[in-house]
Design an enzyme around this catalytic site. Sequence first.
Site, PDB file in Angstrom:
ATOM      1  N   ASN A   1     129.415 -22.970 113.326  1.00 49.10           N
ATOM      2  CA  ASN A   1     129.750 -24.228 113.214  1.00 49.10           C
ATOM      3  C   ASN A   1     129.412 -25.021 114.609  1.00 49.10           C
ATOM      4  O   ASN A   1     128.873 -24.533 115.791  1.00 49.10           O
ATOM      5  CB  ASN A   1     131.504 -24.218 113.751  1.00 49.10           C
ATOM      6  CG  ASN A   1     132.448 -23.793 112.328  1.00 49.10           C
ATOM      7  OD1 ASN A   1     131.738 -24.052 111.260  1.00 49.10           O
ATOM      8  ND2 ASN A   1     133.209 -23.348 112.470  1.00 49.10           N
TER       9      ASN A   1
ATOM     10  N   ARG B   1     131.379 -20.522 106.712  1.00 49.14           N
ATOM     11  CA  ARG B   1     130.586 -19.728 107.455  1.00 49.14           C
ATOM     12  C   ARG B   1     130.559 -18.453 106.804  1.00 49.14           C
ATOM     13  O   ARG B   1     129.484 -17.862 106.560  1.00 49.14           O
ATOM     14  CB  ARG B   1     130.644 -19.547 108.889  1.00 49.14           C
ATOM     15  CG  ARG B   1     130.588 -20.797 109.787  1.00 49.14           C
ATOM     16  CD  ARG B   1     130.850 -20.769 111.168  1.00 49.14           C
ATOM     17  NE  ARG B   1     132.447 -20.460 111.216  1.00 49.14           N
ATOM     18  CZ  ARG B   1     133.068 -19.820 112.199  1.00 49.14           C
ATOM     19  NH1 ARG B   1     132.363 -19.242 113.119  1.00 49.14           N
ATOM     20  NH2 ARG B   1     134.226 -19.730 112.109  1.00 49.14           N
TER      21      ARG B   1
END
Length: 96
Positions: free
Chosen positions: A43, A25
């Site tokens: 996520n 990320r």
Amino acid sequence: MQNQSPPPVRVRVFVSGVVQGVGYRYSTMDRAKYFGLGGWVRNLPDGRVEAVFEGSKKAVEGMICWCRRGPTGARVSELVLEYEDPEGDRNFEIRR
């Protein structure tokens, strides 16, 4: 007549493989900012990463190419793309 810039492109990307716990990320956010893209990344509970990228076609294509590899430590097994209508996202963020 003035030159008009091409319309932005928006794509939702689902990344499968070893993509959580490897900085995916944060690396995605850094790369998206490098490309000047808007959108977000998060996520998913099933172990995938979901991201939305919006910007120029060339920048979005570059980001998709990067997502196929991801950061060091990631092992991407599949990438699913869903093109959407642009929403005007200019900033990029990590969502929880």
